[in-house]
Structure formats: structure tokens, C-alpha cells
Design a protein around this motif. Structure first.
Motif, PDB file in Angstrom:
ATOM      1  N   LEU A 162      -3.928   5.649  -7.670  1.00 15.15           N
ATOM      2  CA  LEU A 162      -4.088   4.472  -8.521  1.00 15.15           C
ATOM      3  C   LEU A 162      -5.380   4.553  -9.325  1.00 15.15           C
ATOM      4  O   LEU A 162      -5.388   4.232 -10.514  1.00 15.15           O
ATOM      5  N   SER A 163      -6.464   4.974  -8.685  1.00 12.24           N
ATOM      6  CA  SER A 163      -7.726   5.053  -9.412  1.00 12.24           C
ATOM      7  C   SER A 163      -7.661   6.130 -10.494  1.00 12.24           C
ATOM      8  O   SER A 163      -8.229   5.967 -11.572  1.00 12.24           O
ATOM      9  N   ARG A 195       1.515   3.160  -2.495  1.00 16.38           N
ATOM     10  CA  ARG A 195       0.887   4.231  -3.276  1.00 16.38           C
ATOM     11  C   ARG A 195      -0.496   4.541  -2.734  1.00 16.38           C
ATOM     12  O   ARG A 195      -1.182   3.687  -2.201  1.00 16.38           O
ATOM     13  N   ASN A 196      -0.893   5.725  -2.927  1.00 21.82           N
ATOM     14  CA  ASN A 196      -2.210   6.156  -2.503  1.00 21.82           C
ATOM     15  C   ASN A 196      -3.256   5.549  -3.440  1.00 21.82           C
ATOM     16  O   ASN A 196      -3.087   5.533  -4.650  1.00 21.82           O
ATOM     17  N   GLU A 197      -4.341   5.018  -2.878  1.00 21.33           N
ATOM     18  CA  GLU A 197      -5.364   4.384  -3.705  1.00 21.33           C
ATOM     19  C   GLU A 197      -6.053   5.381  -4.625  1.00 21.33           C
ATOM     20  O   GLU A 197      -6.467   5.036  -5.716  1.00 21.33           O
ATOM     21  N   LYS A 238       0.829  -1.203   0.000  1.00 19.12           N
ATOM     22  CA  LYS A 238       0.000   0.000   0.000  1.00 19.12           C
ATOM     23  C   LYS A 238       0.862   1.249   0.000  1.00 19.12           C
ATOM     24  O   LYS A 238       0.517   2.243   0.603  1.00 19.12           O
TER      25      LYS A 238
END
Length: 98
Positions: free
Chosen positions: A33-34, A28-30, A26
Motif C-alpha cells: 500500500l505504501s 493487503r500488505n501495508e 488487512k
């Protein structure tokens, strides 16, 4: 447990206790990613849309040189390709006979 530590090398066991796992986890920030996924999807959609526009333009150009009856009848994509194939074959045959 003592039995487990006998199976695992000492340096590996020490690393597990002292340090957290490194990797992609985790980190990277979700949200990032989105956003990346959305951006990739939008770019893929743009490429596909452009591909279809070019394909449709090419089919329109092919339709314009094929003889059709009536003149305003628009052939489907597969009909255009089949008709073009048959038309080229017929022209080839007429050249062979001439």
C-alpha cells in the motif's frame, strides 16, 4: 447473552461465531500500500510539474508578443494576463474607431 440473541437473527449470530469478517481489512500488505501511495504521489507530482511547464511556456509565448518597456522587463504571470487583456481591449477599441 440470551437477551441479545433474541434481537439478532439466528443466521447472523451463527455467521459471526463461525467466520471471520471478510472485507478490505488487512488483506493487503501495508508495504504494498505504501508503495502504491508513493507511486501515485510521484505520478501526480509529474503531472503537476508538466502542467506548470506548459503553463509557463504559454506565458512566455504570450510575453513575446506583448509590447513591453523596457524590452528586457519580465512581467509576472498575473501582470502578463492583465496586460494581455488590456492590450486586446485597446486594440479592439482602435479598430472600432478606425
Amino acid at each position: 447473552s440470551p437477551a441479545r440473541s433474541a434481537l439478532v437473527p439466528r443466521d447472523t449470530a451463527a455467521r459471526r461465531k463461525g467466520k471471520a469478517r471478510r472485507g478490505r481489512g488487512k488483506a493487503r500488505n501495508e508495504g504494498l500500500l505504501s508503495k502504491q501511495k508513493r507511486s501515485r504521489r510521484m505520478k501526480a507530482n509529474d503531472r503537476e510539474r508538466n502542467r506548470m511547464h506548459h503553463l509557463n511556456s504559454a506565458l512566455d509565448a504570450l510575453r513575446s508578443v506583448l509590447p513591453t518597456f523596457p524590452d528586457d522587463a519580465k512581467l509576472t504571470k498575473i501582470e502578463t494576463l492583465r496586460f494581455a487583456h488590456n492590450y486586446i481591449w485597446a486594440l479592439t477599441q482602435s479598430l472600432r474607431l478606425a
